[in-house]
Design a protein around this motif. Sequence first.
Motif, short mmCIF file in Angstrom:
data_model
loop_
_atom_site.label_atom_id
_atom_site.label_comp_id
_atom_site.label_asym_id
_atom_site.label_seq_id
_atom_site.Cartn_x
_atom_site.Cartn_y
_atom_site.Cartn_z
N THR A 1 -9.49 9.58 -10.14
CA THR A 1 -10.03 10.39 -9.08
C THR A 1 -11.23 10.40 -8.80
N SER B 1 -5.80 0.59 -13.08
CA SER B 1 -6.87 -0.20 -12.46
C SER B 1 -6.58 -1.69 -12.31
N ASP C 1 -3.90 2.18 -8.93
CA ASP C 1 -4.29 3.26 -8.40
C ASP C 1 -6.06 3.16 -8.76
N ALA C 2 -6.73 4.07 -8.00
CA ALA C 2 -8.34 4.21 -8.45
C ALA C 2 -8.17 5.63 -9.10
N GLY D 1 -9.02 7.74 -5.82
CA GLY D 1 -7.57 7.64 -6.00
C GLY D 1 -7.01 8.79 -6.86
N GLN D 2 -5.95 8.77 -7.05
CA GLN D 2 -5.10 9.84 -7.94
C GLN D 2 -4.84 9.46 -9.37
N ASN D 3 -5.29 8.31 -9.86
CA ASN D 3 -5.12 7.88 -11.07
C ASN D 3 -3.52 7.76 -11.53
N SER D 4 -2.86 7.37 -10.41
CA SER D 4 -1.29 7.05 -10.58
C SER D 4 -0.87 5.76 -11.09
N ASN E 1 -3.38 6.50 0.31
CA ASN E 1 -4.71 6.66 -0.28
C ASN E 1 -5.36 5.41 -0.98
N MET E 2 -5.39 5.29 -2.13
CA MET E 2 -5.89 4.12 -2.93
C MET E 2 -5.01 3.47 -3.56
N ALA E 3 -3.55 3.76 -3.69
CA ALA E 3 -2.55 3.42 -4.62
C ALA E 3 -1.76 2.12 -3.77
N TRP F 1 0.80 -1.17 0.01
CA TRP F 1 0.04 -0.06 -0.01
C TRP F 1 0.92 1.24 0.01
#
Length: 141
Positions: A32, A42, A29-30, A36-39, A14-16, A11
């Motif tokens: 936005t 999916s 990542d998820a 998430g931050q779209n880093s 956040n969601m990453a 982890w």
Amino acid sequence: MSDKHVIRTEWKGNMAFEADVNGHKVMMDATTEGGGQNSGASPKKLQLVALSGCTGMDVVSILQKMRVNIEKVNIEVQGDVADEHPKHYTKMHVIYEFTGKDLPLDKLEKAVRMSEETYCGVEALYRKAIEVTSEIKIIES
């Protein structure tokens, strides 16, 4: 005894999450919209990536053994997502796009069929749960 594959995922906040696959880092990542931050990619779409890579490697290897001179291969995988949770894929469709000169359709079809029916472990698993279809497109160079 059968092989066992192991990956580790950490982890990153956040969601990453970052997966370590044989020393190769895969960021997930998820979007936005999903918090998430779209880093990264999916996780669900990585299922489509796994299918395209698995079958692509099979098909290229088989065609090379058949001495078919392909210049380029592009694979598009489309996944239909369920409306209700869990939002899983209900169907996948694979489009193989081969570029070359005078490519023999019969050999392309045989290579795809061999991957689908015999060699691609990813597709073998998916077919137990959902419908997987395919098509071949040829682009003359």
